[in-house]
Design an enzyme around this catalytic site. Structure first.
Site, PDB file in Angstrom:
ATOM      1  N   ALA A 132       1.061  -0.979  -0.216  1.00  0.00           N
ATOM      2  CA  ALA A 132       0.019   0.453  -0.603  1.00  0.00           C
ATOM      3  C   ALA A 132       0.513   1.735  -0.065  1.00  0.00           C
ATOM      4  CB  ALA A 132      -0.820   0.453   1.157  1.00  0.00           C
ATOM      5  N   SER A 133       2.276   1.536  -0.019  1.00  0.00           N
ATOM      6  CA  SER A 133       2.881   2.259   0.484  1.00  0.00           C
ATOM      7  C   SER A 133       3.687   2.911  -0.717  1.00  0.00           C
ATOM      8  CB  SER A 133       4.024   2.190   1.240  1.00  0.00           C
ATOM      9  OG  SER A 133       4.455   1.379   0.726  1.00  0.00           O
ATOM     10  N   LEU A 136       1.868   2.570  -6.747  1.00  0.00           N
ATOM     11  CA  LEU A 136       0.893   1.804  -8.062  1.00  0.00           C
ATOM     12  C   LEU A 136      -0.307   2.002  -7.002  1.00  0.00           C
ATOM     13  CD1 LEU A 136      -0.853   0.704 -10.342  1.00  0.00           C
ATOM     14  CD2 LEU A 136       0.446  -1.431  -9.071  1.00  0.00           C
ATOM     15  N   ALA A 137      -0.551   1.701  -5.929  1.00  0.00           N
ATOM     16  CA  ALA A 137      -1.547   1.622  -4.842  1.00  0.00           C
ATOM     17  C   ALA A 137      -1.676   2.593  -4.487  1.00  0.00           C
ATOM     18  CB  ALA A 137      -0.472   1.007  -3.325  1.00  0.00           C
ATOM     19  N   ASP A 355       7.633  -6.224 -21.375  1.00  0.00           N
ATOM     20  CA  ASP A 355       6.979  -4.623 -20.465  1.00  0.00           C
ATOM     21  C   ASP A 355       5.001  -5.015 -21.244  1.00  0.00           C
ATOM     22  OD1 ASP A 355       6.607  -3.157 -18.090  1.00  0.00           O
ATOM     23  OD2 ASP A 355       7.344  -1.090 -19.121  1.00  0.00           O
ATOM     24  N   HIS A 360       0.368  -6.169 -22.882  1.00  0.00           N
ATOM     25  CA  HIS A 360      -0.679  -5.151 -23.589  1.00  0.00           C
ATOM     26  C   HIS A 360      -1.213  -5.600 -24.708  1.00  0.00           C
ATOM     27  CE1 HIS A 360       0.145  -3.513 -19.841  1.00  0.00           C
ATOM     28  NE2 HIS A 360       0.775  -2.761 -19.584  1.00  0.00           N
ATOM     29  N   ARG A 588      10.404   9.569 -33.685  1.00  0.00           N
ATOM     30  CA  ARG A 588       9.331   8.601 -34.384  1.00  0.00           C
ATOM     31  C   ARG A 588      10.295   7.267 -34.686  1.00  0.00           C
ATOM     32  NH1 ARG A 588       5.086  10.832 -36.765  1.00  0.00           N
ATOM     33  NH2 ARG A 588       5.316  12.578 -37.242  1.00  0.00           N
TER      34      ARG A 588
END
Length: 611
Positions: A132-133, A136-137, A355, A360, A588
């Protein structure tokens, strides 16, 4: 076991039956499983029960769960049952028939499998953010949970616990979280009041990720807040992958729900290659069943990505064109206009291929290219995605271009090279850019190149899908188009971010007495068309995890198939120490990417003046 309390969430869906996910792509849709707990083995064991279709099928209602009193049972309850207005006593036979077909019974009228009445106030959801620290959180998870609360999408009874090694009080957590919360949802009134109510549901527990004793203390605190209700528990692992297993082991053995469901959200990366990914999955399954594991890829929660199947399967004009007969190539483009920004230590261990491309972009490709699923059930959709991944050729080095950004001076400002990042080794060969040509060897897509391109420190920030159609055979207007026929082909552009939009490029006559053609856009611009702000991807995925909806989460066999495509390539790049092509920060990207596209007679769609 009771159902989750009904909410007034803006999302509309039907109640979900007990979970039926399986790691096998061929699992039957007619059977689902209720897990029971075996103390002898410390494992979940599944009991087969008849299944009903999940979300989106309003005519069938699930009678969910086993008896609440059944000790040590772990239930996979999937979502709220929406209350309906009591029927009028003197209604006509037609109204009775209509109500029977289209109305779900309220949760108070529902009964569980053993016949006990289910009370919607008998259950509660405890959400523990492990790590939580971390950024992201603070930047994504807590704001997403607040947005769900603001919209009325969370159940009536819920508690949020932050768990991390840092020493912190409840008040300090609330103060930290409050700085990242916004009232961005339509800027409605009472935002401050809602925020305060939300923060009062947030608590903190400090502990080590590998300490069962600390998780036992967490379990005790959770029980105090659960107040004797049926507890459902969701753990979000916002921590580095090297401590996933320790946290899962401790949470599973010391803080699982005794008679409700327990689910764990796992953030990428899911390993570095096939071997490490398989090892991670095997270790997770020592403590969890597959249907308890929610592997999150936040790109699958993007509005335009979720709209892909709607665009294709609910519009007659697109589905007949969705094949090699009409589509010349498909491009999946991801670019960021910034570098690693101090995250080089993490990024250098993975690189842009792991990544971005392996997860993704490949997940978007599978959704785009899959065959029509049997239904909108999570397993049916994921089965079709797996078929696509298994039909793809493993990537060859000759079909890949890698790059790394170098220092560049523009407008009097010096932009750093990747290796200027203090957390990156000076001799690093990790790619910050990659372009690849992939092929799906099946009847629908045989011979169609799927081009991927992803990079950091490029000229703009963008994520989009570009579908370039074939030339019109015997085009009557070739003379008016000119020699560049590629500029005259139709193109469908799905802009995932930013400035979400769907564009269809067509040829059109310019008004006037002459015959001059122009390439124009039919433009669905989301900001102009819809007044409601688009929810963040984490909001959708967190809500789905709470409800047990798995369509947008990655199954273990999907993960295996994805890594099988990329692992041989990644090993070859690292073993041969392939030197990436250097490109200036803010450009680019490498010139080699254009040569790769040209080999398949393709021009990158984001290069021209028209965007």
């Amino acid at each position: 076991m009771s159902t989750l309390p009904s909410t007034h969430c803006c999302h509309t869906y039907s109640p979900l039956p007990p979970s039926s996910s399986s790691s096998s792509p061929s699992s039957s849709s007619s059977v689902s499983y209720l897990p029971s707990y075996s103390s002898a083995h410390g494992r979940l064991q599944r009991i087969a029960v008849p299944s009903t279709p999940k979300r989106f099928v309003s005519a069938k209602v699930s009678l969910q769960s086993q008896s609440v009193s059944e000790k040590n049972a772990v239930h996979m309850q999937d979502g709220p049952v929406a209350p309906v207005v009591n029927p009028i006593e003197n209604e006509t036979p037609f109204e009775k028939l209509k109500d029977g077909l289209f109305s779900a019974p309220s949760s108070r009228e529902s009964k569980d499998i053993t016949g006990f009445n289910v009370n919607e106030n008998d259950s509660t959801v405890s959400i523990t953010v492990v790590g939580a620290s971390g950024d992201l959180a603070k930047k994504k998870i807590f704001p997403a949970l607040f947005a769900l609360y603001y919209e009325g999408c969370l159940p009536e009874h819920f508690t949020i616990y932050g768990y991390a090694r840092s020493k912190m009080t409840d008040a300090e957590l609330r103060d930290t979280v409050s700085k990242t919360l916004t009232c961005r949802i339509d800027k409605r009134e009472n935002c401050g009041e809602k925020m305060e109510q939300f923060l009062q549901r947030c608590f903190y527990h400090s502990g080590q990720y590998d300490s069962q004793e600390d998780f036992v203390k967490l379990d005790k605190k959770l029980k105090e807040h659960e107040g004797g209700r049926v507890p459902h528990r969701l753990f979000y692992l916002s921590i580095p992958p090297n401590i996933f297993i320790d946290a899962v082991r401790c949470a599973s053995l010391s803080a699982s729900s005794g008679n409700g469901w327990t689910r764990v959200i796992v953030e990428k990366p899911f390993g570095r290659d096939s071997e490490s990914s398989a090892a991670l999955t095997k270790a997770l399954k020592q403590y969890l069943e597959e249907d308890q594991i929610f592997r999150i890829d936040h790109y699958l929660g993007k509005e335009l990505v979720e709209n892909l199947s709607v665009l294709r399967f609910s519009n007659l004009i697109f589905e007949p064109l969705w094949s090699r007969q009409y589509i010349r190539n498909v491009q999946l483009i991801f670019s960021e206009d910034f570098g690693t920004e101090g995250r080089g230590g993490y990024f250098d261990n993975y690189g842009i291929i792991r990544d971005i491309m392996q997860n993704h972009l490949l997940q978007i490709l599978a959704l785009f290219a899959m065959e029509t699923p049997v239904s909108l059930d999570a397993e049916d959709i994921r089965n079709e995605k797996v078929k696509v991944l298994r039909s793809m050729r493993p990537l060859q080095l000759e079909n890949v271009v890698t790059g790394q950004y170098k220092s560049h001076v523009r407008g009097g400002i010096t932009y750093p090279a990747y290796t200027d990042d203090k957390t990156v080794p000076k001799d690093s060969l990790t790619p910050t850019f990659a372009a690849a040509a992939l092929f799906i060897d099946n009847a629908r897509w045989d011979g169609v190149p799927f081009l991927m391109k992803a990079g950091k420190a490029l000229h703009n920030k963008r994520a989009e899908i570009r579908v370039q159609f074939r030339h019109v055979p015997g085009n009557l207007y070739n003379r008016n188009i000119g020699t560049d026929l590629d500029q005259a082909t139709n193109e469908l552009v799905i802009r995932v971010q930013p400035d979400e939009a769907i564009l269809l490029k067509i040829n059109n006559k310019v008004p006037g007495l002459g015959m001059r053609l122009d390439r124009s856009n039919l433009n669905l611009h989301y900001a102009a068309r819809y007044s409601k702000e688009i929810p963040d991807a984490y909001e959708r995925l967190l809500l789905d995890a709470i409800e047990g909806e798995r369509r947008l989460f990655i199954r273990s066999d999907e993960l295996d198939a994805a890594w099988a495509l990329f692992t041989p390539l990644l090993k070859e790049i690292e073993e041969k120490k392939i030197i990436p092509e250097y490109y200036p920060y803010g450009s680019r990207g490498p010139v080699g990417a254009h040569y790769l596209a040209a080999r398949y007679k393709v021009r990158w769609g984001d290069v021209g003046v028209e965007q």
